[in-house]
Design an enzyme around this catalytic site. Sequence first.
Site, PDB file in Angstrom:
ATOM      1  N   TYR A  56      44.106  94.176 101.052  1.00  0.00           N
ATOM      2  CA  TYR A  56      43.756  95.102 102.147  1.00  0.00           C
ATOM      3  C   TYR A  56      42.519  95.903 101.768  1.00  0.00           C
ATOM      4  CZ  TYR A  56      46.901  95.256 106.123  1.00  0.00           C
ATOM      5  OH  TYR A  56      47.527  94.985 107.298  1.00  0.00           O
ATOM      6  N   GLU A  58      40.804  98.397 104.215  1.00  0.00           N
ATOM      7  CA  GLU A  58      40.347  99.221 105.351  1.00  0.00           C
ATOM      8  C   GLU A  58      39.219 100.142 104.927  1.00  0.00           C
ATOM      9  OE1 GLU A  58      43.644 101.129 107.317  1.00  0.00           O
ATOM     10  OE2 GLU A  58      44.548  99.182 107.768  1.00  0.00           O
ATOM     11  N   ASP A 202      24.772  88.385 123.174  1.00  0.00           N
ATOM     12  CA  ASP A 202      25.928  87.668 122.615  1.00  0.00           C
ATOM     13  C   ASP A 202      25.433  86.268 122.281  1.00  0.00           C
ATOM     14  OD1 ASP A 202      28.155  86.142 122.133  1.00  0.00           O
ATOM     15  OD2 ASP A 202      29.394  87.129 123.640  1.00  0.00           O
ATOM     16  N   THR A 228      30.037  85.018 117.101  1.00  0.00           N
ATOM     17  CA  THR A 228      31.072  84.415 116.266  1.00  0.00           C
ATOM     18  C   THR A 228      30.346  83.710 115.132  1.00  0.00           C
ATOM     19  OG1 THR A 228      31.045  82.523 117.754  1.00  0.00           O
ATOM     20  CG2 THR A 228      32.839  84.095 118.035  1.00  0.00           C
ATOM     21  N   LYS A 231      30.565  78.620 115.370  1.00  0.00           N
ATOM     22  CA  LYS A 231      30.057  77.624 116.321  1.00  0.00           C
ATOM     23  C   LYS A 231      28.846  76.927 115.684  1.00  0.00           C
ATOM     24  CE  LYS A 231      32.012  79.926 120.349  1.00  0.00           C
ATOM     25  NZ  LYS A 231      32.275  81.354 120.163  1.00  0.00           N
ATOM     26  N   ARG A 237      36.146  80.883 111.193  1.00  0.00           N
ATOM     27  CA  ARG A 237      36.414  81.629 112.429  1.00  0.00           C
ATOM     28  C   ARG A 237      36.297  83.106 112.109  1.00  0.00           C
ATOM     29  NH1 ARG A 237      37.998  77.800 115.825  1.00  0.00           N
ATOM     30  NH2 ARG A 237      37.933  79.298 117.508  1.00  0.00           N
TER      31      ARG A 237
HETATM   32  N1  DSN Z   1      35.937  80.029 123.450  1.00  0.00           N
HETATM   33  C1  DSN Z   1      34.512  80.054 123.231  1.00  0.00           C
HETATM   34  C2  DSN Z   1      33.852  78.824 123.759  1.00  0.00           C
HETATM   35  O1  DSN Z   1      34.464  77.776 123.722  1.00  0.00           O
HETATM   36  O2  DSN Z   1      32.723  78.886 124.198  1.00  0.00           O
HETATM   37  C3  DSN Z   1      33.905  81.283 123.762  1.00  0.00           C
HETATM   38  O3  DSN Z   1      34.617  82.363 123.374  1.00  0.00           O
END
Ligand code: DSN
Length: 422
Positions: A56, A58, A202, A228, A231, A237
């Site tokens: 942990y 925090e 974003d 994120t 991707k 993740r």
């Molecule tokens: N779930 C993501 C996507 O597939 O684009 C976006 O949050």
Amino acid sequence: MHQPPIPHVAGSDPDVAELIQAEARRQRDKIRLIPSENYVSVAVLEASGSVLTNKYSEGYPGRRYYEGQQFIDPLERIACERAESLFGVDHANVQPYSGSPANLAVYLAFASPGDTVMGMALPMGGHLTHGWPVSVTGKWFRSVQYGVRADTGRLDLDEVRDLARRERPKVIFCGGTAIPRIIDFPAFAEIANEIGAILVADIAHIAGLIAGGAHPSPVGYASVLTTTTHKTLRGPRGAMIMSTAEHGPALDKAVFPGLQGGPHNHTTAAIAVALREAAQPSFRAYAHQVVANAKALADALLALGYTLVSGGTDNHLILLDLTAQGIGGKPAAKALDRAGIEVNYNTVPFDTRKPFDPSGIRIGTPAITTRGLTQEHMSQIAAWMDEAITAAAKDDEEVIERVAGEVRDLLAGYPMPGWAAA
Ligand code: DSN
């Protein structure tokens, strides 16, 4: 077998081990075209599965609410420094659990319930957390939404400007989940500056392309970036918020203690590993190959008579409208999956069908590019997609099975990270 190997799970919990192995085999045997997915490196997998999950932490480096941070503090600092250096930003926070919490933290930092916020409508290519009504961001804020033009399928910046002038949102989001074209960050910045709004880019879908120089960067235009890490960036993740120095303290406070408790330290380590990978010359080549593959795949689909929203792609993503094929996105996606080609069904702008049974499918090239496929494979993939979609409309399972076999044969020559021959 799964790489790194999982003998302890296999010994103590064979049911779970077999499901992990089965998922690894599935990822090995499919052409994975979901544009938000990828294959992480074995190094990223190892960091994700490390003992850092036991701790942990925090707070932030040097200011924690738990003892024992001798190694976690430098680790989080390394991750932040790598993000700052890769994207050229003043400040990075690597603690958000994923993209939605990262965006929620931005609202918490800059808006109060009832304030006006603006983003791209989900069916037009935006994201749930950009103010769509079913999301908390559409319920707790007064959300106004922009879209694309019906005739071009492209973002309508005149509409964005008019809406912004009229509604005066505090926060404007640009970016989304089904935008096949370059995002014009300077134009968004001009609009946000005119009305004194915070511009948030974003970049979840395109972070890896930006890092690799295959998409213009919003840095210098948007004062806040959310992304994120799993991707095109090809990390675990997780998520990050990046910003100018001015906004760093408010964003940090919004993530912790505003929204979250302890960061996931194993994810922080894996993000750090992925960011180092993304800074290598080979990642630049990867990002450019992702775009080259997507353009080649789009051209091949257009040649087969498919309708692509906006007429093609500038990035990693293609949105197909299957109305002319006389099949819904959902049955097409299911048939493609049986044929070994994994896509997701998706609404298209101005869709007349329901989100759970929409007119389109969304595809992209980040994962197959990691696998090593190049432009020369794209016309074959388009032909297989066409065969499977046509077969689905005629209930011809034989064709679908044949395609699945051919897909497996092709992929056998392109090993996946995360899998080693036993
Ligand atoms: N779930 C993501 C996507 O597939 O684009 C976006 O949050």
